[in-house]
Design a protein around this motif. Structure first.
Motif, PDB file in Angstrom:
ATOM      1  N   UNK A 146     -12.461  -1.230  12.783  1.00  0.00           N
ATOM      2  CA  UNK A 146     -13.335  -1.075  11.630  1.00  0.00           C
ATOM      3  C   UNK A 146     -14.752  -0.666  12.011  1.00  0.00           C
ATOM      4  N   UNK A 147     -14.970  -0.364  13.286  1.00  0.00           N
ATOM      5  CA  UNK A 147     -16.240   0.222  13.718  1.00  0.00           C
ATOM      6  C   UNK A 147     -16.153   1.744  13.786  1.00  0.00           C
ATOM      7  N   UNK A 148     -14.946   2.274  13.594  1.00  0.00           N
ATOM      8  CA  UNK A 148     -14.719   3.710  13.624  1.00  0.00           C
ATOM      9  C   UNK A 148     -14.211   4.176  12.252  1.00  0.00           C
ATOM     10  N   UNK A 149     -14.422   5.464  11.909  1.00  0.00           N
ATOM     11  CA  UNK A 149     -14.028   5.950  10.581  1.00  0.00           C
ATOM     12  C   UNK A 149     -12.559   5.692  10.248  1.00  0.00           C
ATOM     13  N   UNK A 150     -12.335   5.325   8.999  1.00  0.00           N
ATOM     14  CA  UNK A 150     -11.005   5.040   8.469  1.00  0.00           C
ATOM     15  C   UNK A 150     -10.853   5.773   7.148  1.00  0.00           C
ATOM     16  N   UNK A 151      -9.674   6.308   6.896  1.00  0.00           N
ATOM     17  CA  UNK A 151      -9.385   6.895   5.590  1.00  0.00           C
ATOM     18  C   UNK A 151      -8.662   5.861   4.743  1.00  0.00           C
ATOM     19  N   UNK A 152      -9.264   5.500   3.630  1.00  0.00           N
ATOM     20  CA  UNK A 152      -8.652   4.582   2.677  1.00  0.00           C
ATOM     21  C   UNK A 152      -7.841   5.407   1.687  1.00  0.00           C
ATOM     22  N   UNK A 153      -6.529   5.235   1.710  1.00  0.00           N
ATOM     23  CA  UNK A 153      -5.630   6.003   0.855  1.00  0.00           C
ATOM     24  C   UNK A 153      -5.236   5.164  -0.356  1.00  0.00           C
ATOM     25  N   UNK A 154      -5.611   5.636  -1.541  1.00  0.00           N
ATOM     26  CA  UNK A 154      -5.278   4.956  -2.796  1.00  0.00           C
ATOM     27  C   UNK A 154      -4.521   5.950  -3.668  1.00  0.00           C
ATOM     28  N   UNK A 155      -3.298   6.186  -3.290  1.00  0.00           N
ATOM     29  CA  UNK A 155      -2.486   7.220  -3.936  1.00  0.00           C
ATOM     30  C   UNK A 155      -1.657   6.611  -5.063  1.00  0.00           C
ATOM     31  N   UNK A 156      -1.976   7.013  -6.283  1.00  0.00           N
ATOM     32  CA  UNK A 156      -1.235   6.568  -7.476  1.00  0.00           C
ATOM     33  C   UNK A 156      -1.119   5.050  -7.543  1.00  0.00           C
ATOM     34  N   UNK A 157      -2.220   4.354  -7.281  1.00  0.00           N
ATOM     35  CA  UNK A 157      -2.201   2.895  -7.295  1.00  0.00           C
ATOM     36  C   UNK A 157      -3.283   2.302  -8.185  1.00  0.00           C
TER      37      UNK A 157
END
Length: 273
Positions: A151-162
């Motif tokens: 969590x100190x490096x970039x993360x993609x948060x995927x919220x697909x159809x939710x």
């Protein structure tokens, strides 16, 4: 006796969004209640299967963008759904084998399939946690998630159809913001969300009448473009912006795409500054 897979929690008499989505995509991991609910929605909105397929295509394009152009190597996919083709880790690891993905869902069937079918490359990693979007604290505190993602490096948060399954009483903006606020600068948020903006007014009125009459149970709330924009305040929205999913960086010629009313969802990718 313990139930490590959580299968004893499955209520086959009640439709579940992940299993209903699986049904629309032509899968077999669903029950009668899921099919009945899916058919009832399809009766009101016949293009729902097209929407499901186009939503999956958007996911593939968004992950390709993140992995190729944005250099993202970590993904937190909330609301995974039952595994099908072009899952997040498959797309990401085909581009960058070292990619690391955490899948989150609250349906034991999803988790059972995920653990059995979603295998990582040797260079990367995948993890699967049993949690609900409505409880972001549990997601963020999960030991498996913390071991898999930095969590100190970039993360993609995927919220697909939710997110459209969060009603106002679930405080959707605050729920999503809690997850976003845990991401470091340079992270991304990807969302698709159902909308009635493109639906024929007559069809919409018919659907609303069916709901009021109790003949159709809806567990999701469509939102307008302006309502969706609230989720991305303070973030840098990637071009082309908040647009219909069929228009987001789609290489398919416009004349060969389904009409907007047949894929009634918005898609958006935004960067955390």
């Amino acid at each position: 006796m313990t139930d490590p897979g959580g299968l004893e929690r499955i209520d086959t008499s009640v439709a579940h969004p992940a299993r209903r989505y699986n049904y629309w995509l032509g899968g077999k991991d669903n029950f009668a209640a899921d099919r009945e609910s899916g058919d009832a929605i399809a009766k009101i909105y016949p293009a729902i299967r097209t929407t499901a397929l186009e939503n999956r295509a958007f996911l593939r394009r968004a992950v390709e963008y993140l992995a190729k152009e944005a250099g993202i190597r970590q993904f937190l996919d909330v609301g995974t759904g039952i595994p099908t083709a072009d899952n997040t880790h498959e797309v990401a690891q085909s581009i960058a084998p070292e990619s690391r993905i955490v899948y989150v869902d609250n349906d034991p069937i999803v988790l059972t399939h995920a653990r059995a079918l979603l295998s990582s490359t040797p260079q990367g990693a995948t993890a699967y946690i049993d949690a609900d979007l409505r409880d972001p604290g549990t997601i963020l505190a999960d030991e498996s998630a913390r071991r898999t993602l930095n969590f100190d490096e970039p993360i993609a948060l995927m919220l697909i159809a939710i997110v459209h399954f969060l009603f106002d009483e679930h405080h959707p903006r605050e729920t999503v913001r809690r997850l976003v606020d845990a991401l470091p600068s340079g992270s991304y948020v990807v969302m698709t969300h159902g909308t009635s903006d493109f639906v024929d007014p007559v069809l919409r009125a018919h659907g609303e009448a069916e709901i009021r009459a109790g003949r159709l149970r809806v567990d999701a709330v469509p939102r307008s473009k302006s309502e969706l924009a609230v989720f991305f305040e303070g973030l840098d929205i990637v071009e082309p912006g908040i647009v219909p999913i069929v228009e987001w960086r789609n290489p398919v010629p416009e004349e060969d795409r389904p009409p907007l009313a047949d894929a009634a969802m918005y898609g958006v990718v935004a960067r955390v500054p």
